[in-house]
Scaffold this active site. Sequence first.
Site, PDB file in Angstrom:
ATOM      1  N   HIS A 155       0.782  -1.211   0.000  1.00 19.67           N
ATOM      2  CA  HIS A 155       0.021   0.053  -0.016  1.00 19.67           C
ATOM      3  C   HIS A 155       0.774   1.229   0.067  1.00 19.67           C
ATOM      4  CE1 HIS A 155      -3.243  -2.681   1.093  1.00 19.67           C
ATOM      5  NE2 HIS A 155      -4.223  -1.610   0.766  1.00 19.67           N
ATOM      6  N   LYS A 159      -0.874   4.898   4.540  1.00 17.50           N
ATOM      7  CA  LYS A 159      -1.660   4.046   5.171  1.00 17.50           C
ATOM      8  C   LYS A 159      -1.329   4.061   6.676  1.00 17.50           C
ATOM      9  CE  LYS A 159      -3.998  -0.506   4.580  1.00 17.50           C
ATOM     10  NZ  LYS A 159      -5.295   0.149   4.986  1.00 17.50           N
TER      11      LYS A 159
HETATM   12  P1  NAP Z   1      -6.907   9.917   4.595  1.00 14.17           P
HETATM   13  O1  NAP Z   1      -6.260  10.470   3.256  1.00 14.17           O
HETATM   14  O2  NAP Z   1      -5.794  10.144   5.867  1.00 14.17           O
HETATM   15  O3  NAP Z   1      -8.435  10.404   4.981  1.00 14.17           O
HETATM   16  C1  NAP Z   1      -9.114  10.183   6.293  1.00 14.17           C
HETATM   17  C2  NAP Z   1      -9.836  11.385   6.584  1.00 14.17           C
HETATM   18  O4  NAP Z   1     -10.565  11.344   7.468  1.00 14.17           O
HETATM   19  C3  NAP Z   1      -8.751  12.634   6.839  1.00 14.17           C
HETATM   20  O5  NAP Z   1      -8.996  13.651   5.990  1.00 14.17           O
HETATM   21  C4  NAP Z   1      -8.742  12.953   8.544  1.00 14.17           C
HETATM   22  O6  NAP Z   1      -8.603  14.006   8.883  1.00 14.17           O
HETATM   23  C5  NAP Z   1     -10.381  12.478   8.390  1.00 14.17           C
HETATM   24  N1  NAP Z   1     -10.932  12.208   9.893  1.00 14.17           N
HETATM   25  C6  NAP Z   1     -10.129  11.824  10.832  1.00 14.17           C
HETATM   26  N2  NAP Z   1     -10.902  11.610  12.028  1.00 14.17           N
HETATM   27  C7  NAP Z   1     -12.237  11.944  11.436  1.00 14.17           C
HETATM   28  C8  NAP Z   1     -13.457  11.958  12.075  1.00 14.17           C
HETATM   29  N3  NAP Z   1     -13.756  11.737  13.598  1.00 14.17           N
HETATM   30  N4  NAP Z   1     -14.593  12.662  11.429  1.00 14.17           N
HETATM   31  C9  NAP Z   1     -14.289  12.890  10.154  1.00 14.17           C
HETATM   32  N5  NAP Z   1     -13.240  12.904   9.511  1.00 14.17           N
HETATM   33  C10 NAP Z   1     -12.030  12.510  10.137  1.00 14.17           C
HETATM   34  O7  NAP Z   1      -7.218   8.105   4.341  1.00 14.17           O
HETATM   35  P2  NAP Z   1      -7.731   7.494   2.965  1.00 14.17           P
HETATM   36  O8  NAP Z   1      -6.536   7.209   2.410  1.00 14.17           O
HETATM   37  O9  NAP Z   1      -8.695   8.298   2.446  1.00 14.17           O
HETATM   38  O10 NAP Z   1      -8.195   6.229   3.894  1.00 14.17           O
HETATM   39  C11 NAP Z   1      -9.376   6.390   4.652  1.00 14.17           C
HETATM   40  C12 NAP Z   1      -9.651   4.915   5.204  1.00 14.17           C
HETATM   41  O11 NAP Z   1     -10.044   4.251   3.979  1.00 14.17           O
HETATM   42  C13 NAP Z   1      -8.242   4.083   5.740  1.00 14.17           C
HETATM   43  O12 NAP Z   1      -8.929   3.384   6.659  1.00 14.17           O
HETATM   44  C14 NAP Z   1      -8.217   3.328   4.576  1.00 14.17           C
HETATM   45  O13 NAP Z   1      -7.259   1.904   4.973  1.00 14.17           O
HETATM   46  C15 NAP Z   1      -9.488   3.144   4.263  1.00 14.17           C
HETATM   47  N6  NAP Z   1      -9.778   2.491   2.657  1.00 14.17           N
HETATM   48  C16 NAP Z   1     -10.686   1.452   2.404  1.00 14.17           C
HETATM   49  C17 NAP Z   1     -10.648   1.026   1.207  1.00 14.17           C
HETATM   50  C18 NAP Z   1     -11.913   0.011   0.749  1.00 14.17           C
HETATM   51  O14 NAP Z   1     -12.175  -0.354  -0.271  1.00 14.17           O
HETATM   52  N7  NAP Z   1     -12.444  -0.543   1.894  1.00 14.17           N
HETATM   53  C19 NAP Z   1      -9.792   1.506   0.089  1.00 14.17           C
HETATM   54  C20 NAP Z   1      -8.941   2.556   0.365  1.00 14.17           C
HETATM   55  C21 NAP Z   1      -8.736   2.960   1.646  1.00 14.17           C
HETATM   56  P3  NAP Z   1      -6.779  14.068   9.399  1.00 14.17           P
HETATM   57  O15 NAP Z   1      -6.252  14.138   8.588  1.00 14.17           O
HETATM   58  O16 NAP Z   1      -7.186  15.527  10.165  1.00 14.17           O
HETATM   59  O17 NAP Z   1      -6.884  13.067  10.463  1.00 14.17           O
END
Ligand code: NAP
Length: 266
Positions: A155, A159
């Site tokens: 990844h 992550k």
């Molecule tokens: P990311 O870019 O770090 O985005 C997460 C966002 O959520 C950030 O803007 C973060 O803000 C915000 N956040 C943190 N706490 C929050 C809260 N209490 N309420 C609302 N927003 C909040 O991460 P990403 O790459 O998008 O990934 C997000 C998640 O999806 C991860 O767990 C990843 O493993 C997962 N994912 C899943 C799939 C799937 O197919 N299921 C695919 C890809 C990724 P801050 O930066 O200020 O903390």
Amino acid sequence: MERIRVVVSGAFGRMGREVVKAVAAQDDMVLAGVVDKAGVGEEIGQVCGIKPLGLRIREDLAAVLQESRAEVMVDFTTPLAVMENIKVALEHKVAGVIGTTGLTDENLEEISALVAKTEKGLLVAPNFAIGAVLMMRFAKEAAKYFPDVEIIELHHDRKVDAPSGTALKTAEMIAAGRRAEPTPKPAPLEKINGARGGEYLGVKIHSLRLPGLIAHQEVIFGSQGQTLTIRHDSLDRSSFMPGVLMAIRKLRSLKGFYYGLESLVD
Ligand code: NAP
């Protein structure tokens, strides 16, 4: 039929932005609200590089769910935030499409019990890419004949959780598919701690984190004189969107707790 009112939690993040773009492009959905801890006050269309949508990022999920008359919340936030967000959504009678990974078995049990007390539906899917769902299914099938297997998941370097939710789910499916125990191996003499990876349900998992990657996984089976490798690559975050959109459409009218995209597909 009325358009589905969707709130995106984690809208400022990498996945959240992709969901915003996908939902905004659907004729049968309305992006009703966007929530994040980061980017508060910013106009979400601009953040995502599309036309202005007249919605600003807000921090208070409960208020947004209530004021927007949301029907479905999509959550791509962090393992630390997601449980609270799920509770808030269910309290507000809003269905959940949860992509955030890093949930423990205890978390899943708690979510299942919470959902059972409501009339709403909620899906937790570690991977929304249909190719990844098939990779897991094929791995379960192969495990019938190949009990010896290791997983390498790769990844992007932002992550936070390791191993990935997909790798854990794959190991669970392999464990469910196996007909024989893996061949006993000699106790490893690790010259560097962790060199043999982590182990879950008898499956070794190795996690790589590198810039340039998105989400990839190899499941490598070994047997006498042969190996079988099943590999899936998400080359772009748009690969997850057909699965997310399908889940939004189905969850609007489904009740109960679902785990894994395949639980909606089949
Ligand atoms: P990311 O870019 O770090 O985005 C997460 C966002 O959520 C950030 O803007 C973060 O803000 C915000 N956040 C943190 N706490 C929050 C809260 N209490 N309420 C609302 N927003 C909040 O991460 P990403 O790459 O998008 O990934 C997000 C998640 O999806 C991860 O767990 C990843 O493993 C997962 N994912 C899943 C799939 C799937 O197919 N299921 C695919 C890809 C990724 P801050 O930066 O200020 O903390």
